[in-house]
Scaffold this motif. Structure first.
Motif, PDB file in Angstrom:
ATOM      1  N   CYS A  37      23.158  12.171  11.916  1.00 39.74           N
ATOM      2  CA  CYS A  37      21.761  11.812  11.751  1.00 39.74           C
ATOM      3  C   CYS A  37      20.876  12.925  11.133  1.00 39.74           C
ATOM      4  CB  CYS A  37      21.073  11.327  13.085  1.00 39.74           C
ATOM      5  SG  CYS A  37      21.735   9.878  13.790  1.00 39.74           S
ATOM      6  N   LYS A  38      21.255  13.955  11.560  1.00 34.75           N
ATOM      7  CA  LYS A  38      20.489  14.988  10.911  1.00 34.75           C
ATOM      8  C   LYS A  38      20.806  15.247   9.635  1.00 34.75           C
ATOM      9  CE  LYS A  38      19.552  20.142  11.590  1.00 34.75           C
ATOM     10  NZ  LYS A  38      20.337  20.988  10.858  1.00 34.75           N
ATOM     11  N   LEU A  39      22.004  15.232   9.198  1.00 27.00           N
ATOM     12  CA  LEU A  39      22.494  15.299   7.743  1.00 27.00           C
ATOM     13  C   LEU A  39      21.847  14.076   6.854  1.00 27.00           C
ATOM     14  CD1 LEU A  39      25.938  16.710   7.970  1.00 27.00           C
ATOM     15  CD2 LEU A  39      23.889  17.933   7.119  1.00 27.00           C
ATOM     16  N   TYR A  40      21.900  12.976   7.447  1.00 33.38           N
ATOM     17  CA  TYR A  40      21.416  11.773   6.527  1.00 33.38           C
ATOM     18  C   TYR A  40      19.668  12.018   6.508  1.00 33.38           C
ATOM     19  CZ  TYR A  40      25.309   8.465   6.655  1.00 33.38           C
ATOM     20  OH  TYR A  40      26.375   7.976   6.411  1.00 33.38           O
ATOM     21  N   LYS A  66      15.438  13.258   2.760  1.00 31.72           N
ATOM     22  CA  LYS A  66      14.145  14.095   2.605  1.00 31.72           C
ATOM     23  C   LYS A  66      14.446  15.345   1.491  1.00 31.72           C
ATOM     24  CE  LYS A  66      12.305  12.938   7.122  1.00 31.72           C
ATOM     25  NZ  LYS A  66      11.593  13.762   8.329  1.00 31.72           N
ATOM     26  N   PHE A  67      15.618  15.344   0.993  1.00 29.70           N
ATOM     27  CA  PHE A  67      15.792  16.584  -0.111  1.00 29.70           C
ATOM     28  C   PHE A  67      14.846  16.394  -1.191  1.00 29.70           C
ATOM     29  CE2 PHE A  67      17.978  18.871  -3.248  1.00 29.70           C
ATOM     30  CZ  PHE A  67      18.466  19.963  -2.443  1.00 29.70           C
ATOM     31  N   SER A  68      14.406  17.524  -1.446  1.00 29.30           N
ATOM     32  CA  SER A  68      13.555  17.672  -2.790  1.00 29.30           C
ATOM     33  C   SER A  68      13.393  19.029  -3.236  1.00 29.30           C
ATOM     34  CB  SER A  68      12.242  17.088  -2.533  1.00 29.30           C
ATOM     35  OG  SER A  68      11.447  18.100  -1.607  1.00 29.30           O
ATOM     36  N   SER A  69      13.164  19.026  -4.382  1.00 31.65           N
ATOM     37  CA  SER A  69      13.080  20.620  -4.974  1.00 31.65           C
ATOM     38  C   SER A  69      11.957  21.486  -4.363  1.00 31.65           C
ATOM     39  CB  SER A  69      12.866  20.436  -6.634  1.00 31.65           C
ATOM     40  OG  SER A  69      11.719  19.763  -6.876  1.00 31.65           O
ATOM     41  N   VAL A  70      11.952  22.595  -4.585  1.00 29.47           N
ATOM     42  CA  VAL A  70      11.094  23.461  -3.956  1.00 29.47           C
ATOM     43  C   VAL A  70      10.395  24.198  -5.021  1.00 29.47           C
ATOM     44  CG1 VAL A  70      10.883  25.698  -2.508  1.00 29.47           C
ATOM     45  CG2 VAL A  70      12.615  23.965  -1.926  1.00 29.47           C
ATOM     46  N   PHE A 122      21.804  21.567  -2.994  1.00 32.17           N
ATOM     47  CA  PHE A 122      22.219  20.299  -2.791  1.00 32.17           C
ATOM     48  C   PHE A 122      23.503  20.406  -2.483  1.00 32.17           C
ATOM     49  CE2 PHE A 122      23.683  16.344  -4.620  1.00 32.17           C
ATOM     50  CZ  PHE A 122      22.797  15.537  -4.103  1.00 32.17           C
ATOM     51  N   ALA A 123      24.403  21.124  -3.108  1.00 31.20           N
ATOM     52  CA  ALA A 123      25.838  21.242  -3.031  1.00 31.20           C
ATOM     53  C   ALA A 123      26.182  21.663  -1.545  1.00 31.20           C
ATOM     54  CB  ALA A 123      26.424  22.347  -3.868  1.00 31.20           C
ATOM     55  N   GLN A 124      25.382  22.713  -0.840  1.00 26.74           N
ATOM     56  CA  GLN A 124      25.360  22.798   0.550  1.00 26.74           C
ATOM     57  C   GLN A 124      25.443  21.914   1.452  1.00 26.74           C
ATOM     58  OE1 GLN A 124      26.963  26.004   1.681  1.00 26.74           O
ATOM     59  NE2 GLN A 124      27.121  24.518   3.483  1.00 26.74           N
ATOM     60  N   LEU A 125      24.358  21.068   0.940  1.00 28.34           N
ATOM     61  CA  LEU A 125      24.304  19.728   1.832  1.00 28.34           C
ATOM     62  C   LEU A 125      25.371  18.560   1.707  1.00 28.34           C
ATOM     63  CD1 LEU A 125      22.348  18.030   3.752  1.00 28.34           C
ATOM     64  CD2 LEU A 125      21.176  17.202   1.594  1.00 28.34           C
ATOM     65  N   MET A 179      20.167  10.634  -5.950  1.00 21.16           N
ATOM     66  CA  MET A 179      19.383  11.699  -5.024  1.00 21.16           C
ATOM     67  C   MET A 179      19.173  12.828  -5.822  1.00 21.16           C
ATOM     68  SD  MET A 179      17.588  12.413  -2.598  1.00 21.16           S
ATOM     69  CE  MET A 179      17.779  11.114  -1.390  1.00 21.16           C
ATOM     70  N   PHE A 180      20.522  13.559  -6.395  1.00 21.19           N
ATOM     71  CA  PHE A 180      20.324  14.838  -7.017  1.00 21.19           C
ATOM     72  C   PHE A 180      19.369  14.866  -8.424  1.00 21.19           C
ATOM     73  CE2 PHE A 180      21.957  17.700 -10.432  1.00 21.19           C
ATOM     74  CZ  PHE A 180      21.546  18.899  -9.912  1.00 21.19           C
ATOM     75  N   LEU A 181      19.311  13.617  -9.017  1.00 20.10           N
ATOM     76  CA  LEU A 181      18.460  13.511 -10.260  1.00 20.10           C
ATOM     77  C   LEU A 181      16.879  13.119  -9.689  1.00 20.10           C
ATOM     78  CD1 LEU A 181      20.812  11.298 -12.649  1.00 20.10           C
ATOM     79  CD2 LEU A 181      20.140  14.032 -12.795  1.00 20.10           C
ATOM     80  N   ASN A 182      16.943  12.426  -8.699  1.00 20.24           N
ATOM     81  CA  ASN A 182      15.463  11.920  -8.641  1.00 20.24           C
ATOM     82  C   ASN A 182      14.826  12.939  -7.748  1.00 20.24           C
ATOM     83  OD1 ASN A 182      15.819   9.652 -10.015  1.00 20.24           O
ATOM     84  ND2 ASN A 182      16.508   8.452  -8.085  1.00 20.24           N
ATOM     85  N   SER A 183      15.403  13.770  -7.144  1.00 17.47           N
ATOM     86  CA  SER A 183      14.662  14.871  -6.284  1.00 17.47           C
ATOM     87  C   SER A 183      14.317  16.108  -7.193  1.00 17.47           C
ATOM     88  CB  SER A 183      15.557  15.391  -5.210  1.00 17.47           C
ATOM     89  OG  SER A 183      15.748  14.246  -4.347  1.00 17.47           O
TER      90      SER A 183
END
Length: 171
Positions: free
Chosen positions: A47-50, A55-59, A71-74, A93-97
């Motif tokens: 659940c935490k990983l999903y 919520k993944f996004s660039s900083v 992203f790779a670590q996730l 997700m990789f591209l859109n974030s």
């Protein structure tokens, strides 16, 4: 003998909690209870990983490489607990974030690559070639936060143009 085999296959923290029991049924009941807790923690981890994935996004201020490593670590964490995700879902997700300055390049990647068969490593390699241009776009966006300001400052005709233009136009 069976008890020894079962005990050897347990994680050390479970073994430490049950090694003092002598009766096989007591051992089995404790193992079941403790392993159920492990299962619940796996569900909690999923659940935490999903949630992290959603919520993944660039900083702000991070490079493409730093973004890729996070992203790779996730994705590695997701794979470790054997969660399954479709490549197209991961790639999107990789591209859109990515941050907004990557917009043009993300569109290019989506047109050039098949997101069902590619992987995010390939997408990163493709985008990496354009990082200088994306950084220029970021700097322009920071300098001119309003798009109309950018256009008005960028396409300003020279001052002598107005004099020349007024001489040859009829009133």
């Amino acid at each position: 003998m069976a008890t020894n085999i079962v005990l050897q296959g347990l994680p050390p923290y479970v073994y430490a909690l049950i090694n003092h029991h002598k009766i096989a049924k007591d051992i089995w009941d404790k193992v079941k209870l403790l392993m159920q807790g492990t299962s619940l923690s796996k569900q909690e981890r999923e659940c935490k990983l999903y949630d992290e994935f959603d919520k993944f996004s660039s900083v702000k201020g991070e490079t493409l490489h730093q973004y890729y490593l996070r992203f790779a670590q996730l994705i590695i964490d997701i794979n470790i607990i054997q969660m399954t995700m479709q490549p197209v879902q991961v790639n999107n997700m990789f591209l859109n974030s990515l941050s907004p300055e990557w917009g043009k390049f993300v569109t290019d990647v989506k047109l050039a690559k098949d997101l069902h068969t590619s992987n995010y490593d390939q997408l990163y390699a493709y985008l990496e070639q354009h990082e200088v241009h994306a950084n220029e776009a970021r700097l322009m966006r920071e300098r001119f936060p309003e798009p109309l300001t950018l256009v008005s400052n960028y396409h300003q005709p020279p001052s002598h143009f107005n004099n020349y233009h007024s001489q040859y136009t009829t009133p």
